[in-house]
Design a protein around this motif. Structure first.
Motif, short mmCIF file in Angstrom:
data_model
loop_
_atom_site.label_atom_id
_atom_site.label_comp_id
_atom_site.label_asym_id
_atom_site.label_seq_id
_atom_site.Cartn_x
_atom_site.Cartn_y
_atom_site.Cartn_z
N THR A 49 0.96 -1.15 -0.09
CA THR A 49 -0.07 -0.06 -0.05
C THR A 49 0.78 1.20 0.04
O THR A 49 1.78 1.30 0.80
CB THR A 49 -1.01 -0.01 1.21
OG1 THR A 49 -1.77 -1.34 1.42
CG2 THR A 49 -1.86 1.17 1.24
N GLU A 50 0.86 2.17 -0.94
CA GLU A 50 1.28 3.54 -0.87
C GLU A 50 0.72 4.48 0.17
O GLU A 50 -0.54 4.62 -0.24
CB GLU A 50 1.41 4.17 -2.31
CG GLU A 50 2.50 5.10 -2.54
CD GLU A 50 2.41 5.42 -3.78
OE1 GLU A 50 3.44 6.41 -4.05
OE2 GLU A 50 1.97 4.88 -4.70
N ASP A 87 1.97 8.31 1.84
CA ASP A 87 2.94 9.55 2.24
C ASP A 87 4.03 9.15 1.56
O ASP A 87 5.33 9.32 2.15
CB ASP A 87 3.27 9.39 3.82
CG ASP A 87 1.88 9.74 4.35
OD1 ASP A 87 1.00 10.50 3.93
OD2 ASP A 87 1.43 9.31 5.67
N GLY A 88 4.52 8.76 0.45
CA GLY A 88 5.48 8.51 -0.35
C GLY A 88 6.39 7.21 -0.16
O GLY A 88 7.64 7.19 -0.34
N ARG A 89 5.54 6.37 0.45
CA ARG A 89 6.31 4.99 0.78
C ARG A 89 5.37 4.00 0.45
O ARG A 89 4.35 3.94 0.53
CB ARG A 89 6.68 4.86 2.41
CG ARG A 89 7.99 6.01 2.80
CD ARG A 89 8.21 5.85 4.29
NE ARG A 89 9.15 4.54 4.50
CZ ARG A 89 10.32 4.42 4.64
NH1 ARG A 89 11.15 5.60 4.18
NH2 ARG A 89 10.94 3.48 4.74
N TRP A 90 5.94 2.90 0.55
CA TRP A 90 5.38 1.57 0.07
C TRP A 90 5.18 0.67 1.23
O TRP A 90 6.27 0.21 1.84
CB TRP A 90 5.88 0.76 -1.10
CG TRP A 90 5.91 1.54 -2.22
CD1 TRP A 90 5.30 2.59 -2.67
CD2 TRP A 90 6.51 1.33 -3.44
NE1 TRP A 90 5.62 3.07 -3.83
CE2 TRP A 90 6.28 2.34 -4.60
CE3 TRP A 90 7.52 0.23 -3.75
CZ2 TRP A 90 7.10 2.32 -5.91
CZ3 TRP A 90 8.17 0.31 -5.19
CH2 TRP A 90 7.86 1.27 -5.98
N TYR A 91 4.31 0.29 1.91
CA TYR A 91 3.81 -0.50 3.10
C TYR A 91 3.75 -1.78 2.91
O TYR A 91 2.65 -2.17 2.05
CB TYR A 91 2.79 0.17 4.10
CG TYR A 91 3.10 1.50 4.57
CD1 TYR A 91 3.76 1.61 5.76
CD2 TYR A 91 3.10 2.73 3.83
CE1 TYR A 91 4.31 2.68 6.65
CE2 TYR A 91 3.77 3.87 4.46
CZ TYR A 91 4.20 4.02 5.72
OH TYR A 91 4.63 5.10 6.26
N GLY A 92 4.27 -2.85 3.58
CA GLY A 92 3.76 -4.32 3.39
C GLY A 92 5.07 -5.17 4.17
O GLY A 92 6.20 -4.62 4.12
N ARG A 93 4.52 -6.17 4.73
CA ARG A 93 5.77 -7.09 5.41
C ARG A 93 6.62 -7.54 4.33
O ARG A 93 6.13 -8.13 3.34
CB ARG A 93 4.74 -8.23 6.26
CG ARG A 93 5.89 -9.21 6.84
CD ARG A 93 6.95 -8.21 7.72
NE ARG A 93 6.46 -8.37 9.14
CZ ARG A 93 6.49 -7.25 9.96
NH1 ARG A 93 7.17 -6.34 9.59
NH2 ARG A 93 6.25 -7.46 11.14
#
Length: 451
Positions: free
Chosen positions: A110-111, A113-119
């Motif tokens: 998930t994108e 605030d300019g970062r891609w999140y995920g384990r």
């Protein structure tokens, strides 16, 4: 981003990189098959094997390693007489911990605030994408100038040693002139960093028994030995008053003479609550890169909800000990066990089982490969110079490779900078770091080939 043909190619490939990372993150590839389906890890391994085949790797294999997991191997031949470079990453990940605490689903990239999140976005599926981006950028230019081997490990986070033992049994498989380990990170976003040292680790399961069964605390409490209290006393002995790790016979006064870590910056990176003091003495860099550190990473005891007024007959904990270069992990394991035996009170019965171990590592930073990496980072990060830092964690394969191939030059880079929050809730990767480090790796391969 720098103005360079390789940089332009990598930039054009970033949308595809995001799609591929999303596919990889979707696999719940935790190598704890009691809690996570084996099929998830096997699916991730097949995805990597297919990706390598699509890039022209001629020898792609799924390796069944002795710990019951799979690693993925691939070989891309280079020009005649070219050097061989081994690119490493791992596709297994840490458990998501409390999934409800994640802002977005842990296994859905998930994108925000300019970062891609995920384990696994940074640790270390992003590292695999970094390798692919670098190779694609070179292929789009004048070709890959070295022979390339890729190894993607399936159980690095568990520390069960499957790939290390497989490599020892097949010593020719991973032989290379240089090794790029894509599993560390820059000191901070935008500051190009190679990791020069890794702390090793040992992990012990500690069990304490005092009674044949739980007893009513009102009837027996005060004289009946409480196993949970005995375990707590033993674990407490592993810390000095200031929080420093204290294992009898294990030195704890190492000094780090490289890049320093500002204490206020560390507090911010670690999200230390206001008013809570840091543990230990010396500089922050001393504490996290040059000295041992013990952590109780799990403990079995009755939960508060539903607890009964009982004296506990048994209790157990999982204890991790990180050890700096210069300390043998096997010897540290023995010292930790002897310490716990000596500090378990009341004659309580103690059982200790080792469940993981990895040796510390120190790189040779004077090698030609490091000069090539410095030149590559200077292009990918204009105005910055390559820095040397330590890493508090361990990558067990490093020492195995150093032992098997003593002439190989080993470099450690990656995407796990502090904002990535690896091993924690809301792990993420900076796409800008992914782009810059992919440029770095491509330019390094080109420069190393020419050197």
């Amino acid at each position: 981003m720098p103005s360079h043909p390789v940089a332009e190619t990598v930039a054009s490939l970033m949308p595809r990189a995001k799609e591929e990372l999303a596919e990889l993150v979707a696999f719940q590839s935790v190598a704890d098959f009691d809690q996570f389906p084996r099929s998830e890890s096997e699916g991730a391994a097949r995805w990597i094997a297919d990706a390598l085949s699509a890039e022209g790797f001629t020898d792609v294999r799924l390796l069944d390693t002795p710990d019951g997991t799979q690693s993925v191997y691939g070989h891309l031949p280079g020009p005649e007489g070219a050097k061989t470079v081994l690119l490493y990453a791992h596709y297994d990940v840490q458990p998501p911990l409390d999934e409800s605490a994640w802002t977005t689903a842990p296994f859905e990239l998930t994108e925000r605030d300019g970062r891609w999140y995920g384990r696994g976005a940074a640790d270390c599926k992003g590292g695999l994408i970094m390798h692919l981006l670098a190779l694609r950028a070179l292929k789009a230019a004048d070709g890959v100038p070295v022979a390339v081997k890729v190894i993607a490990e399936g159980s690095e986070e568990q520390g069960t040693g499957g790939l290390e033992r497989y490599a020892e049994e097949h010593p020719e498989l991973l032989a290379a002139d240089a090794v790029v380990i894509g599993d560390t990170g820059n000191f901070r976003v935008g500051l190009p960093t190679v990791t020069a040292t890794l702390r090793g680790m040992t992990m012990l399961r500690v069990e304490v028994d005092t009674l044949e069964g739980n007893l009513h605390s009102g009837q027996f409490g005060g004289a009946a030995p409480d196993a949970l209290a005995a375990l707590i006393r033993a674990l407490d002995s592993l810390r000095a008053e200031d929080g420093s790790t204290t294992v009898d016979g294990l030195p704890g006064d190492g000094v780090w003479d490289g890049l320093q870590y500002d204490e206020e910056q560390f507090r911010a990176d670690a999200k230390v609550l206001d008013g809570v003091r840091l543990t230990g003495s010396g500089t922050v860099a001393d504490r996290i890169w040059a000295r041992p550190a013990v952590t109780v990473i799990g403990i079995d005891c009755p939960p508060v909800v539903g607890a009964t007024p009982s004296v506990q007959a048994g209790a157990r904990a999982l204890v991790s000990l990180r050890v700096p270069p210069g300390v043998d992990a096997g010897e540290a394991t023995k010292l930790l066990q002897v310490h716990l035996e000596a500090h378990t009170p009341w004659g309580a019965r103690l059982r200790v089982q080792q469940v993981g171990q990895g040796q510390p590592f120190r790189a040779d930073t004077d090698s030609p490969a490091y000069r090539a990496m410095a030149e590559a980072m200077a292009v990918a990060y204009p105005g910055e110079r390559m820095q040397y830092a330590g890493q508090g964690g361990s990558i067990p394969l490093c020492n195995t490779l150093a032992t098997l191939y003593p002439k190989a030059e080993i470099l450690l880079i990656g995407l796990s900078e502090p904002e990535a929050q690896i091993h924690a809730v809301d792990e993420s990767v900076s796409p800008e770091e992914l782009e810059r480090l992919s440029i770095t790796e491509a330019l390094f391969l080109r420069g190393y080939a020419a050197g």
